[in-house]
Design an enzyme around this catalytic site. Sequence first.
Site, PDB file in Angstrom:
ATOM      1  N   LYS A 124       0.923  -1.302  -0.092  1.00 56.59           N
ATOM      2  CA  LYS A 124      -0.051   0.041  -0.067  1.00 56.59           C
ATOM      3  C   LYS A 124       0.890   1.338   0.018  1.00 56.59           C
ATOM      4  CE  LYS A 124      -4.579  -1.632   1.684  1.00 56.59           C
ATOM      5  NZ  LYS A 124      -5.568  -1.221   2.363  1.00 56.59           N
ATOM      6  N   LYS A 206      -5.912 -12.322  -7.797  1.00 53.86           N
ATOM      7  CA  LYS A 206      -7.011 -12.528  -7.334  1.00 53.86           C
ATOM      8  C   LYS A 206      -8.028 -11.332  -7.601  1.00 53.86           C
ATOM      9  CE  LYS A 206      -7.621 -10.207  -2.701  1.00 53.86           C
ATOM     10  NZ  LYS A 206      -7.632 -10.103  -1.215  1.00 53.86           N
ATOM     11  N   LYS A 209     -11.102  -5.178  -6.039  1.00 51.59           N
ATOM     12  CA  LYS A 209     -11.922  -4.249  -6.293  1.00 51.59           C
ATOM     13  C   LYS A 209     -10.883  -2.985  -6.729  1.00 51.59           C
ATOM     14  CE  LYS A 209     -12.261  -3.804  -1.411  1.00 51.59           C
ATOM     15  NZ  LYS A 209     -13.264  -4.436  -0.496  1.00 51.59           N
TER      16      LYS A 209
HETATM   17  P1  AMP Z   1     -10.525  -6.814   0.899  1.00 50.90           P
HETATM   18  O1  AMP Z   1     -11.559  -6.566   0.127  1.00 50.90           O
HETATM   19  O2  AMP Z   1      -9.181  -7.260   0.262  1.00 50.90           O
HETATM   20  O3  AMP Z   1     -10.465  -5.866   2.241  1.00 50.90           O
HETATM   21  O4  AMP Z   1     -11.104  -8.133   1.626  1.00 50.90           O
HETATM   22  C1  AMP Z   1     -12.095  -8.340   2.725  1.00 50.90           C
HETATM   23  C2  AMP Z   1     -12.315  -9.820   2.706  1.00 50.90           C
HETATM   24  O5  AMP Z   1     -12.739 -10.428   1.334  1.00 50.90           O
HETATM   25  C3  AMP Z   1     -11.170 -10.634   3.114  1.00 50.90           C
HETATM   26  O6  AMP Z   1     -11.463 -11.746   4.081  1.00 50.90           O
HETATM   27  C4  AMP Z   1     -10.653 -11.254   1.851  1.00 50.90           C
HETATM   28  O7  AMP Z   1      -9.860 -12.449   2.197  1.00 50.90           O
HETATM   29  C5  AMP Z   1     -11.976 -11.519   1.054  1.00 50.90           C
HETATM   30  N1  AMP Z   1     -11.537 -11.533  -0.255  1.00 50.90           N
HETATM   31  C6  AMP Z   1     -11.439 -10.291  -1.173  1.00 50.90           C
HETATM   32  N2  AMP Z   1     -11.150 -10.662  -2.249  1.00 50.90           N
HETATM   33  C7  AMP Z   1     -11.239 -11.876  -2.300  1.00 50.90           C
HETATM   34  C8  AMP Z   1     -11.193 -12.837  -3.516  1.00 50.90           C
HETATM   35  N3  AMP Z   1     -10.991 -12.399  -4.758  1.00 50.90           N
HETATM   36  N4  AMP Z   1     -11.423 -14.206  -3.285  1.00 50.90           N
HETATM   37  C9  AMP Z   1     -11.594 -14.715  -2.062  1.00 50.90           C
HETATM   38  N5  AMP Z   1     -11.630 -13.873  -1.090  1.00 50.90           N
HETATM   39  C10 AMP Z   1     -11.614 -12.579  -1.012  1.00 50.90           C
END
Ligand code: AMP
Length: 341
Positions: A124, A206, A209
């Site tokens: 970040k 992965k 967003k």
């Molecule tokens: P984030 O949006 O990266 O802050 O993630 C929020 C939650 O969603 C966390 O528990 C991540 O591990 C899960 N998460 C985010 N993106 C993915 C993805 N592409 N596949 C599975 N889990 C995800």
Amino acid sequence: MAEEILTQEKPEKKKRIFSAIQPSGTITLGNYVGALRNWVKLQDDYECIFAVADLHAITVRQDPKVFRQNILNAYALFLACGIDTEKSIFFIQSHVHTHAELAWLLNCYTQFGELSRMTQFKDKSAKHADNVNAGLFTYPSLMAADILLYQADLVPIGADQKQHLELTRNIAERFNGIYGKTFTIPDGYIPKVGARVMSLQDPTKKMSKSDENNNAWVALLDKPETIMKKFKRAITDSEARVCIGEGKDGINNLIGIMSAVTGKTADEITAEFEGKGYGDFKTAVGEAVIEEVRPIQERFDRLIKDKAYLEEQYRKSAEIAEKISQRTLDKAMKKIGYLAR
Ligand code: AMP
Ligand code: TRP
């Protein structure tokens, strides 16, 4: 049941879960399959405490108006996905003052070197080179506070948060080592494989967003036609056979998504699409995802208009969360040597 969590302190059998998600503008299919959907299922077997991690969100700059709306949207969307305030505590992090307070204390038990090793900080700070603020650096101590305040046994997280949880355990062990048992040492609860939804445009990455290519991710609140368009544009391979295989990251991912939303196994999906082309398969995945999110979107549309209801839910939960977490905060402060108020 949410109240029971407060009065019973720690019932024998049920383990306590804590988790949180940041209120970013777009909650993706990845967030849903990888995190939210599992939270919903966990509610029946565990004492669950969930939060919208809005304090964490200002480690990157937020526009106040958009931020305020995003927090409320996230709250409503998680309810729409099935988080149930009758079963669980579900609050907004900034409404419970103990989080920022314990985070400060824990900052003083967290080493500069430890924080410097966090890969999320490195990523970040490279991405937001103009705003490498102290909060971005000490973010893991706030996350540790979130978890430790509730004496959580288990923390459902994606693989990307493993390092932060490891640090949480180290901080808790260090504190307990100095002062005697104060915090429960939490374990991670990482969903099985298949919980990693990959980008539709680069299936080796992965689904995120923050991807600049909008076609790489599907938002839970995307319109059906947008969802379909994104799946139709999904990157595949040239083999034209719907099956799991090496070098078939795109198809593997689509099969994973199809399996996650329909409950069918990869073999069943392969059998179903034997002899059919990728075009048909992508359309079918799009349709399955649209069906999965339709009721969520309908509930969201209703909830987001009912501000009074949302307020009632998050206030009720914040009140309980405050009481539970205050006990831990008091205990920690007493051990450190602070005078009682
Ligand atoms: P984030 O949006 O990266 O802050 O993630 C929020 C939650 O969603 C966390 O528990 C991540 O591990 C899960 N998460 C985010 N993106 C993915 C993805 N592409 N596949 C599975 N889990 C995800
Ligand atoms: N840091 C997590 C993320 O970005 C969100 C989060 C904040 C969290 N506090 C937490 C996750 C406590 C689990 C437990 O995804």
